[in-house]
Design a protein around this motif. Structure first.
Motif, mmCIF file in Angstrom:
data_model
loop_
_atom_site.group_PDB
_atom_site.id
_atom_site.type_symbol
_atom_site.label_atom_id
_atom_site.label_comp_id
_atom_site.label_asym_id
_atom_site.label_seq_id
_atom_site.Cartn_x
_atom_site.Cartn_y
_atom_site.Cartn_z
ATOM 1 N N HIS A 105 -8.741 0.558 2.249
ATOM 2 C CA HIS A 105 -9.640 0.047 3.292
ATOM 3 C C HIS A 105 -8.861 -0.034 4.598
ATOM 4 O O HIS A 105 -7.678 -0.387 4.593
ATOM 5 C CB HIS A 105 -10.178 -1.333 2.908
ATOM 6 C CG HIS A 105 -11.329 -1.783 3.747
ATOM 7 N ND1 HIS A 105 -11.162 -2.450 4.950
ATOM 8 C CD2 HIS A 105 -12.666 -1.659 3.579
ATOM 9 C CE1 HIS A 105 -12.340 -2.717 5.473
ATOM 10 N NE2 HIS A 105 -13.276 -2.262 4.663
ATOM 11 N N PRO A 106 -9.507 0.273 5.750
ATOM 12 C CA PRO A 106 -8.782 0.252 7.022
ATOM 13 C C PRO A 106 -8.153 -1.096 7.362
ATOM 14 O O PRO A 106 -7.183 -1.157 8.117
ATOM 15 C CB PRO A 106 -9.869 0.615 8.053
ATOM 16 C CG PRO A 106 -10.893 1.356 7.283
ATOM 17 C CD PRO A 106 -10.889 0.779 5.905
ATOM 18 N N SER A 107 -8.693 -2.189 6.831
ATOM 19 C CA SER A 107 -8.161 -3.511 7.158
ATOM 20 C C SER A 107 -6.977 -3.906 6.290
ATOM 21 O O SER A 107 -6.388 -4.970 6.495
ATOM 22 C CB SER A 107 -9.260 -4.573 6.995
ATOM 23 O OG SER A 107 -9.646 -4.684 5.636
ATOM 24 N N MET A 108 -6.596 -3.071 5.341
ATOM 25 C CA MET A 108 -5.531 -3.433 4.403
ATOM 26 C C MET A 108 -4.209 -3.621 5.137
ATOM 27 O O MET A 108 -3.801 -2.800 5.960
ATOM 28 C CB MET A 108 -5.389 -2.335 3.349
ATOM 29 C CG MET A 108 -4.479 -2.709 2.198
ATOM 30 S SD MET A 108 -5.175 -4.051 1.231
ATOM 31 C CE MET A 108 -3.923 -4.243 -0.013
ATOM 32 N N ASN A 109 -3.541 -4.729 4.832
ATOM 33 C CA ASN A 109 -2.227 -5.003 5.412
ATOM 34 C C ASN A 109 -1.404 -5.803 4.408
ATOM 35 O O ASN A 109 -1.868 -6.096 3.296
ATOM 36 C CB ASN A 109 -2.348 -5.734 6.751
ATOM 37 C CG ASN A 109 -3.140 -7.028 6.637
ATOM 38 O OD1 ASN A 109 -3.034 -7.757 5.655
ATOM 39 N ND2 ASN A 109 -3.953 -7.322 7.648
ATOM 40 N N LEU A 110 -0.193 -6.168 4.791
ATOM 41 C CA LEU A 110 0.694 -6.850 3.857
ATOM 42 C C LEU A 110 0.167 -8.235 3.490
ATOM 43 O O LEU A 110 0.304 -8.672 2.341
ATOM 44 C CB LEU A 110 2.098 -6.964 4.453
ATOM 45 C CG LEU A 110 3.186 -7.514 3.516
ATOM 46 C CD1 LEU A 110 3.315 -6.652 2.269
ATOM 47 C CD2 LEU A 110 4.533 -7.589 4.253
ATOM 48 N N SER A 111 -0.437 -8.935 4.445
ATOM 49 C CA SER A 111 -0.981 -10.256 4.157
ATOM 50 C C SER A 111 -2.058 -10.188 3.079
ATOM 51 O O SER A 111 -2.071 -10.995 2.133
ATOM 52 C CB SER A 111 -1.566 -10.878 5.430
ATOM 53 O OG SER A 111 -2.220 -12.098 5.151
ATOM 54 N N ILE A 112 -2.955 -9.222 3.196
ATOM 55 C CA ILE A 112 -4.023 -9.075 2.211
ATOM 56 C C ILE A 112 -3.454 -8.644 0.865
ATOM 57 O O ILE A 112 -3.882 -9.120 -0.192
ATOM 58 C CB ILE A 112 -5.085 -8.087 2.715
ATOM 59 C CG1 ILE A 112 -5.820 -8.680 3.922
ATOM 60 C CG2 ILE A 112 -6.076 -7.731 1.618
ATOM 61 C CD1 ILE A 112 -6.838 -7.752 4.554
ATOM 62 N N ALA A 113 -2.458 -7.746 0.890
ATOM 63 C CA ALA A 113 -1.827 -7.319 -0.355
ATOM 64 C C ALA A 113 -1.165 -8.500 -1.068
ATOM 65 O O ALA A 113 -1.265 -8.639 -2.295
ATOM 66 C CB ALA A 113 -0.809 -6.226 -0.082
ATOM 67 N N LYS A 114 -0.519 -9.388 -0.311
ATOM 68 C CA LYS A 114 0.134 -10.554 -0.906
ATOM 69 C C LYS A 114 -0.900 -11.549 -1.432
ATOM 70 O O LYS A 114 -0.735 -12.117 -2.525
ATOM 71 C CB LYS A 114 1.047 -11.218 0.120
ATOM 72 C CG LYS A 114 2.321 -10.440 0.412
ATOM 73 C CD LYS A 114 3.139 -11.077 1.516
ATOM 74 C CE LYS A 114 3.704 -12.422 1.106
ATOM 75 N NZ LYS A 114 4.570 -12.990 2.158
#
Length: 621
Positions: free
Chosen positions: A267-276
């Motif tokens: 998803h375009p909004s995926m980042n490290l914060s969301i992954a964590k």
């Protein structure tokens, strides 16, 4: 024609910022009103003031009103000519992205979107000779350039993030020990809003546990730092032969209870914060399940929407070229998440098998004919409904006949609707990113099949209302103001805010079952608690997917083939064990069964105690 001539040609037209709607005005020099306008000499050196105007050229919609008024005042004395329709249409898009600025003492044409110049950006935005074909060719070449596409991708992703500084909602904690854990997380990762929110919810649920045993403070601090965070680039080539680069993530949060399991999200909004945050939630979810598993999550900011099968295959193969080193039945097995379905998992597994030389069927998800279980796809959605039935049974109620509001229209949401229909409930809504659809007559199997057809063709849910006249589609709103008995948020994190929670309470909702990870904000949870609305947390209600994956592994190791009835029976048993474990932990720490916090806190307590025991037994590792 060399670059400087092109730059001068670009500079001679200045965009006049004016509030004229779609009309575009140009400042023009003498003698440019005739029909030979396109073929005349276009070289004119701008004045210092004009050059400054050009340097700060922006879209009208992006400029503050004061600047607009200033620009109008500055240009009122100058002669303006409204470009004829033919030129206005040809140049309208061009003006949106071209501006001139100095770079290392040299004038360059920059892109207004990405503020960069490059091989394809350096081309004259007006075309070499001013002709329509050359202009459109230049514009098309720019729009297809790597810099411009990357800028648009980042621009789109930024819309899904919090652009302005937003104060993090901090719940009042009873003990200093619990507060110190949250404070430490805030100091270490102050910008990871989703992760901090999940940490606060967890610590708030564990206050009584921490107060009873201060040893857990140290374990919690270790738990909040992932064992391994893998961030890597994912280069791939589209069907036009152009190169793209995305960012890949895999956070293996904790492997103390067992090997990692967790989803992959594209998803375009995926980042490290969301992954964590997803990895942390998955760790708790797996620990609460009847199986001994660690937690992980990951994905990429790649957007599969609108991409061909070949493009998605090339991306998935490039993604797995890095990830296969950390994958395996005894290490980490991924599962489906947002943007990743049967097709993507098949491509990922194919590349993994090729590189690792191993075949692990449960890695792939729902492919009955070459590995997976017969209800692997449906397990997560079905499990959410099974969990709701368990809660209602303890309240001496049945789900049959209850009016249910469901958000989302992905895999989990559709299977929730499907199982609700099978149980005799009355699901009335689904939603997407642009609005929601309500059918007061309720969905049935025929309507559900039509909804799936609409989504498979990437059409709008609005098309449903064209076939079923009593249905309505509402733009830019969420379904939480619809009258309901039970709510099933199955779309994304934080989709239910404080205002939505108030609407749900006023609409008669008395039970909320989380299908997506952390769908409620902290403020929304407080509203539900005060209104005595029971909440089934995602780490408990969403355990169906975890159970299905492990049932697959068991089936494969025994070389057995189970029927759908056998699989569903095992799935229901796993959900029942999860439910009972959460209630027991809540009771052990003083939460009454009827309390809205019982399941919410009990599930977190039971999961944490399992992880803490494993971490304590294994020492400081």
């Amino acid at each position: 024609m060399d670059d400087m001539n092109l730059l001068q040609q670009a500079q001679r037209h200045q965009l006049v910022v004016s509030n004229l709607g779609e009309e575009i005005d140009l400042e023009i020099g003498p003698g440019e009103d005739d029909a030979a306008f396109a073929n005349s000499s276009l070289i004119r050196e701008p004045s210092a003031g004009e050059h400054d105007e050009t340097k700060h050229m922006v879209l009208v919609s992006d400029l503050p009103s004061e600047d607009q008024d200033t620009s109008k005042g500055q240009t009122s004395a100058k002669r303006k000519k409204k470009v004829v329709k033919r030129w206005r249409e040809e140049w309208a898009d061009t003006y949106k992205w071209a501006y001139v600025d100095m770079k290392d003492g040299t004038a360059r044409i920059f892109c207004s979107v990405c503020r960069e110049y490059g091989r394809k950006h350096r081309r004259n935005p007006y075309g070499n000779e001013g002709s329509r074909n050359m202009q459109m060719s230049a514009l098309e070449e720019h729009n297809n350039s790597l810099l411009h596409k990357e800028a648009l991708r980042l621009q789109t992703a930024s819309k899904d993030k919090i652009v302005v500084d937003k104060p993090i909602y901090v719940k009042t904690l009873m003990s200093k020990s619990a507060g110190s854990i949250v404070e430490g997380a805030l100091k270490r990762d102050p910008n990871e809003i989703e992760f901090i929110q999940s940490v606060q919810e967890c610590v708030h649920a564990l206050e009584r546990v921490i107060a009873k045993n201060s040893h857990y403070v140290n374990i919690m601090e270790r738990l909040l730092e992932p064992e391994r965070m893998i961030v890597f680039r994912v280069p791939w080539i589209d069907d036009r032969g152009e190169t793209h680069v995305n960012r890949g993530f895999r956070v293996q949060f904790n492997q103390a209870p067992g090997p990692c399991r967790g989803g992959i999200r594209f998803h375009p909004s995926m980042n490290l914060s969301i992954a964590k945050f997803l990895g942390f939630q998955q760790t708790l979810k797996n620990a609460l399940s009847p199986y001994k598993l660690g937690g992980a999550s990951g994905g990429s900011d790649f957007d599969p929407k609108g991409r061909s099968d070949n493009e998605i295959m090339r991306f998935c193969q490039s993604f797995m070229n890095e990830m296969y080193r950390y994958m395996g039945p005894d290490k980490d097995l991924p599962s489906e998440e947002v943007g990743v379905g049967t097709r993507e998992m098949g491509y990922l597994f194919g590349q993994y098998r090729r590189l690792a030389g191993q075949f692990q069927g449960s890695f792939t998800g729902p492919r009955i004919y070459w590995a997976a279980s017969s209800l692997r796809t449906e397990a997560s959605g079905y499990g959410v409904v099974y969990f709701a039935r368990l809660m209602l049974a303890d309240m001496n109620k049945e789900i049959k006949g209850l009016r249910c509001v469901v958000s989302g229209c992905g895999k989990i949401a559709m299977h929730v609707v499907e199982k609700l229909i099978a149980c005799g409930a009355h699901p009335v809504t689904v939603s997407d990113s642009k609005g929601y659809l309500v059918d007061d007559d309720g969905f049935d199997y025929m309507k559900l099949a039509f909804l799936r057809e609409i989504k498979s063709q990437q059409r709008s849910l609005r098309d449903y209302s064209k076939t079923y006249a009593r249905a309505k589609y509402f733009d830019e709103v969420k379904p939480w103001n619809e009258r309901c008995d039970v709510a099933f948020p199955c779309a994304s994190q934080n989709e239910v805010d404080q205002a939505d929670a108030i609407n749900l309470v006023n609409a008669g909702c008395r039970l909320l079952v989380e299908g997506s990870n952390m769908p409620c904000t902290a403020e929304a949870v407080d509203v539900f608690r005060k209104a005595n609305v029971l909440i089934a947390p995602a780490i408990a209600a969403g355990a169906g997917g975890v159970a299905a994956g492990e049932i697959e592994v068991l089936r494969e190791s025994n070389s057995m083939q189970w029927s759908a009835e056998d699989f569903e029976s095992r799935l229901q048993e796993a959900l029942k064990q999860t439910y009972e474990k959460a209630l027991k932990a809540a009771n052990d720490f003083g939460y009454q069964k009827e309390s809205p916090e019982a399941l919410l806190h009990g599930a977190t307590i039971a999961a944490f105690l399992n992880i803490a025991q494993a971490m304590a037994d294994q020492g400081c590792v």
